[in-house]
Design a protein around this motif. Structure first.
Motif, PDB file in Angstrom:
ATOM      1  N   ALA A  74      26.814  14.838   3.571  1.00  0.00           N
ATOM      2  CA  ALA A  74      27.053  13.497   3.074  1.00  0.00           C
ATOM      3  C   ALA A  74      26.653  12.190   4.314  1.00  0.00           C
ATOM      4  N   LYS A  75      27.048  12.610   5.676  1.00  0.00           N
ATOM      5  CA  LYS A  75      26.995  11.799   6.684  1.00  0.00           C
ATOM      6  C   LYS A  75      25.426  11.723   7.505  1.00  0.00           C
ATOM      7  N   GLY A  76      24.699  12.724   6.935  1.00  0.00           N
ATOM      8  CA  GLY A  76      23.454  12.886   7.514  1.00  0.00           C
ATOM      9  C   GLY A  76      23.587  13.593   8.834  1.00  0.00           C
ATOM     10  N   GLU A  77      24.551  14.339   9.171  1.00  0.00           N
ATOM     11  CA  GLU A  77      24.634  14.766  10.584  1.00  0.00           C
ATOM     12  C   GLU A  77      24.212  16.328  10.447  1.00  0.00           C
ATOM     13  N   TYR A  78      22.909  16.733  10.192  1.00  0.00           N
ATOM     14  CA  TYR A  78      22.410  17.925  10.067  1.00  0.00           C
ATOM     15  C   TYR A  78      22.330  18.848  11.205  1.00  0.00           C
ATOM     16  N   GLU A  79      22.493  18.034  12.255  1.00  0.00           N
ATOM     17  CA  GLU A  79      22.557  18.765  13.654  1.00  0.00           C
ATOM     18  C   GLU A  79      23.852  19.475  13.815  1.00  0.00           C
ATOM     19  N   LYS A  80      24.826  18.872  13.245  1.00  0.00           N
ATOM     20  CA  LYS A  80      26.191  19.644  13.437  1.00  0.00           C
ATOM     21  C   LYS A  80      26.367  20.912  12.383  1.00  0.00           C
ATOM     22  N   ILE A  81      25.449  20.950  11.322  1.00  0.00           N
ATOM     23  CA  ILE A  81      25.326  22.019  10.473  1.00  0.00           C
ATOM     24  C   ILE A  81      24.666  23.253  11.202  1.00  0.00           C
ATOM     25  N   HIS A  82      23.718  22.639  12.040  1.00  0.00           N
ATOM     26  CA  HIS A  82      22.991  23.602  12.815  1.00  0.00           C
ATOM     27  C   HIS A  82      23.956  24.308  13.981  1.00  0.00           C
ATOM     28  N   ILE A  83      24.831  23.587  14.362  1.00  0.00           N
ATOM     29  CA  ILE A  83      25.560  23.923  15.640  1.00  0.00           C
ATOM     30  C   ILE A  83      26.586  24.869  15.027  1.00  0.00           C
ATOM     31  N   MET A  84      27.277  24.561  13.893  1.00  0.00           N
ATOM     32  CA  MET A  84      28.272  25.254  13.245  1.00  0.00           C
ATOM     33  C   MET A  84      27.724  26.694  12.819  1.00  0.00           C
ATOM     34  N   TYR A  85      26.371  26.536  12.470  1.00  0.00           N
ATOM     35  CA  TYR A  85      25.566  27.819  11.755  1.00  0.00           C
ATOM     36  C   TYR A  85      25.757  28.844  13.005  1.00  0.00           C
ATOM     37  N   LYS A  86      25.214  28.565  14.094  1.00  0.00           N
ATOM     38  CA  LYS A  86      24.841  29.331  15.123  1.00  0.00           C
ATOM     39  C   LYS A  86      26.138  29.639  15.861  1.00  0.00           C
ATOM     40  N   SER A  87      27.093  28.935  15.984  1.00  0.00           N
ATOM     41  CA  SER A  87      28.504  29.234  16.450  1.00  0.00           C
ATOM     42  C   SER A  87      29.138  30.144  15.759  1.00  0.00           C
ATOM     43  N   ALA A  88      29.420  29.931  14.475  1.00  0.00           N
ATOM     44  CA  ALA A  88      30.333  30.739  13.545  1.00  0.00           C
ATOM     45  C   ALA A  88      29.595  32.149  13.496  1.00  0.00           C
ATOM     46  N   GLY A  89      28.199  32.105  13.470  1.00  0.00           N
ATOM     47  CA  GLY A  89      27.477  33.532  13.204  1.00  0.00           C
ATOM     48  C   GLY A  89      28.022  34.653  14.123  1.00  0.00           C
ATOM     49  N   SER A  90      27.867  34.275  15.554  1.00  0.00           N
ATOM     50  CA  SER A  90      28.525  35.502  16.342  1.00  0.00           C
ATOM     51  C   SER A  90      29.918  35.891  16.135  1.00  0.00           C
ATOM     52  N   LYS A  91      30.482  34.741  15.777  1.00  0.00           N
ATOM     53  CA  LYS A  91      32.167  35.092  15.787  1.00  0.00           C
ATOM     54  C   LYS A  91      32.324  35.793  14.444  1.00  0.00           C
ATOM     55  N   ILE A  92      31.647  35.657  13.271  1.00  0.00           N
ATOM     56  CA  ILE A  92      31.813  36.309  12.010  1.00  0.00           C
ATOM     57  C   ILE A  92      31.185  37.694  12.105  1.00  0.00           C
ATOM     58  N   ALA A  93      30.338  37.719  12.831  1.00  0.00           N
ATOM     59  CA  ALA A  93      29.591  39.179  13.041  1.00  0.00           C
ATOM     60  C   ALA A  93      30.642  40.168  13.801  1.00  0.00           C
ATOM     61  N   LEU A  94      31.386  39.655  14.771  1.00  0.00           N
ATOM     62  CA  LEU A  94      32.541  40.233  15.407  1.00  0.00           C
ATOM     63  C   LEU A  94      33.590  40.440  14.409  1.00  0.00           C
TER      64      LEU A  94
END
Length: 346
Positions: A74-94
């Motif tokens: 909604a705020k056009g902050e797509y870089e934050k989506i990018h960061i969240m996706y990469k950061s959450a991925g490793s934690k969720i895999a664990l």
């Protein structure tokens, strides 16, 4: 008016897509009800109920990821989506690895409580949980981005792949392990497919953190009510199969499973409406817009869909149970009336 038409349009799109998946899933159940013995059918569905209850954190995770993605979009902050996706991925895999280890460790206790004769089906449930954790990350981002077409296609594919592989595995003689293995394989395939529209978030380098240290406590405190809500709902709608498998005979558990699986269609039919509504509400919240019209239309749409299903179960329960699950379940058709009525408020 525009928001109302949007929820109906997107909800209809998701409804059609998820209905394809749901129909495939119910054909899967119909096939299993005929090809598995009544006892094995009870075993399979008690383990699926165990999976749904233990998968409650997955629903919470999906909600949180979809919410943050919607707000960033909604705020056009797509870089934050990018960061969240990469950061959450490793934690969720664990977390997924920990889930598998926990099911292996507790398999003996679960086997005793559910009166099972083998540990392998329980371990497969643990693997299903791990796969669904990582799959949820992709689905949450797609939902938050309102990529409903891709989200719906993958939800439909999950059911279709599960049906095809379930037929193959059971005909090969794997019985309950085959039914559970098909569910595991379908989730893994859909996970690989959902990477395609999100590959830019996976392949491009992303640095930084969208949440500072002091904010993690806020995220945790916000997620707890969501988790408790999902847990309460999952227990209310799934604990019956587990308790029946523990306290009743294997044949009673199988008969009850047939009624429960069919009766829950009343509950799951309007699920697509909630999926479409959530990211729209989250986006409206981020933009300080009102969502009352969305809620009203979603409730009316859901009540209409579930009401039709409930009415059919009340009027012709024996016909529906016999034609879907097989004639061997006809003696318990009266329970279907009660089950349909019970599921409507949920």
């Amino acid at each position: 008016l525009m928001l109302s038409s949007k929820i109906i349009k997107e909800g209809t799109l998701l409804f059609i897509s998820t209905m394809i998946g749901n129909i495939a899933s119910y054909f899967f159940q119909f096939f299993m009800s005929r090809k598995l013995s009544i006892e094995d059918f009870g075993v399979f569905n008690s383990l699926m109920s165990l999976f749904i209850i233990t998968a409650v954190p997955i629903g919470t995770l999906l909600t949180i990821i979809a919410r943050y993605t919607s707000q960033f979009k909604a705020k056009g902050e797509y870089e934050k989506i990018h960061i969240m996706y990469k950061s959450a991925g490793s934690k969720i895999a664990l977390i997924g690895i920990i889930c598998v280890m926990a099911f292996i460790f507790l398999s003996g206790n679960i086997m005793t409580f559910l009166n099972l004769s083998a540990r392998v089906p329980i371990i497969i449930v643990g693997l299903m949980l791990a796969v669904n954790f990582v799959l949820t990350l992709n689905l949450g981002v797609l939902q938050g981005l309102q990529r409903f077409w891709f989200l719906g296609v993958n939800m439909g594919l999950n059911g279709v792949i599960r049906l095809i592989m379930g037929i193959v595995f059971v005909y090969l003689g794997f019985k309950v392990n085959g039914a559970l293995g098909a569910t595991l394989l379908a989730g893994a395939v859909v996970f690989m497919i959902t990477i395609i529209p999100l590959r830019k978030f996976l392949l491009d380098p992303a640095k930084g953190n969208i949440i500072n240290g002091s904010s993690y406590k806020d995220v945790f405190s916000e997620s707890m009510p969501v988790m408790l809500t999902y847990l309460s709902f999952a227990i209310l709608t799934n604990i019956d199969l587990i308790l029946v498998k523990h306290f009743f005979t294997p044949e009673d558990a199988g008969n009850y499973a047939a009624v429960a699986i069919l009766g829950r269609t009343v509950l799951y039919l309007p699920g697509a409406i909630a999926i479409a509504m959530f990211p729209m509400v989250a986006e409206n919240h981020a933009l300080n817009k009102n969502s009352h019209s969305l809620l009203k239309n979603a409730l009316l749409f859901s009540a209409a869909i579930s009401g039709i299903g409930m009415a059919l179960f009340i009027v012709i329960p024996e016909f529906i149970l016999t034609i879907s699950m097989g004639g061997k379940y006809a003696p318990v058709s009266d329970l279907l009336r009660l089950f349909g009525i019970a599921m409507f408020p949920f």
